[in-house]
Design a protein around this motif. Sequence first.
Motif, PDB file in Angstrom:
ATOM      1  N   GLU A  21       0.830  -1.210   0.000  1.00 60.16           N
ATOM      2  CA  GLU A  21       0.000   0.000   0.000  1.00 60.16           C
ATOM      3  C   GLU A  21       0.867   1.263   0.000  1.00 60.16           C
ATOM      4  O   GLU A  21       0.544   2.241  -0.665  1.00 60.16           O
ATOM      5  N   MET A  22       1.968   1.239   0.749  1.00 57.08           N
ATOM      6  CA  MET A  22       2.869   2.394   0.759  1.00 57.08           C
ATOM      7  C   MET A  22       3.472   2.624  -0.627  1.00 57.08           C
ATOM      8  O   MET A  22       3.581   3.767  -1.074  1.00 57.08           O
ATOM      9  N   ARG A  24       2.130   1.712  -3.508  1.00 55.49           N
ATOM     10  CA  ARG A  24       1.043   2.189  -4.365  1.00 55.49           C
ATOM     11  C   ARG A  24       0.788   3.671  -4.139  1.00 55.49           C
ATOM     12  O   ARG A  24       0.653   4.448  -5.085  1.00 55.49           O
ATOM     13  N   GLN A  25       0.739   4.090  -2.886  1.00 51.98           N
ATOM     14  CA  GLN A  25       0.508   5.501  -2.571  1.00 51.98           C
ATOM     15  C   GLN A  25       1.639   6.387  -3.093  1.00 51.98           C
ATOM     16  O   GLN A  25       1.395   7.456  -3.643  1.00 51.98           O
ATOM     17  N   ASP A  28       1.302   6.718  -6.769  1.00 55.25           N
ATOM     18  CA  ASP A  28       0.190   7.626  -7.091  1.00 55.25           C
ATOM     19  C   ASP A  28       0.621   9.092  -6.964  1.00 55.25           C
ATOM     20  O   ASP A  28       0.326   9.911  -7.829  1.00 55.25           O
ATOM     21  N   VAL A  29       1.322   9.415  -5.892  1.00 56.36           N
ATOM     22  CA  VAL A  29       1.788  10.784  -5.674  1.00 56.36           C
ATOM     23  C   VAL A  29       2.781  11.195  -6.763  1.00 56.36           C
ATOM     24  O   VAL A  29       2.704  12.291  -7.316  1.00 56.36           O
ATOM     25  N   GLY A  77       7.340   7.007   2.091  1.00 57.89           N
ATOM     26  CA  GLY A  77       6.652   7.292   3.350  1.00 57.89           C
ATOM     27  C   GLY A  77       7.587   7.922   4.361  1.00 57.89           C
ATOM     28  O   GLY A  77       8.729   8.272   4.050  1.00 57.89           O
ATOM     29  N   ASP A  83       8.255  10.155  -2.050  1.00 60.36           N
ATOM     30  CA  ASP A  83       6.918  10.675  -2.322  1.00 60.36           C
ATOM     31  C   ASP A  83       6.632  11.942  -1.521  1.00 60.36           C
ATOM     32  O   ASP A  83       5.819  12.770  -1.925  1.00 60.36           O
TER      33      ASP A  83
END
Length: 162
Positions: A21-22, A24-25, A28-29, A77, A83
Amino acid sequence: MIVIFDQAEESEFVGPPVDAEMIRQAEDVLRVRLPKSYVDLLAVQNGGLLKNRCFPTKFANSWADDHICVDALWGVGGDWGVDVVSPGLIAEWQYPEIGVVLGITPSAGHDTVMLDYSECGPLGEPSVAYIDEDRVPRRLANSFTEFVNGLVSCRTYGDDED
């Protein structure tokens, strides 16, 4: 992948443990797909100070005639994830909008190393470029893996510190 982080030193650049998930995020950013070899490295350690900090070059630059130095690679993160910091650094330091700022050099902004998506597009395998004070991207490696495998001890160049 070889161990590239300096395990002897605590570092503010080590982020939290990475999960899908990290990643993917972060993608996305950043609006890019991060290289698999980079993601695999982050699964071992999410950023940190480099053990071998120098990379040979075939061009002179503001650091040296034949190499550059990179102190740390950022993960995703946390306070120092690519990101989190890359978009702001591109704007603040007027780096070319070719991809993702990977980490910090001793000059703390005057030059940097980036994942370069300019030839492959956001879903391709980026090269790694050095951005000097003139803001012209110069290719260091054809891939993140090639970049990591090319890092050497700075003692190779007579530098006191690694």
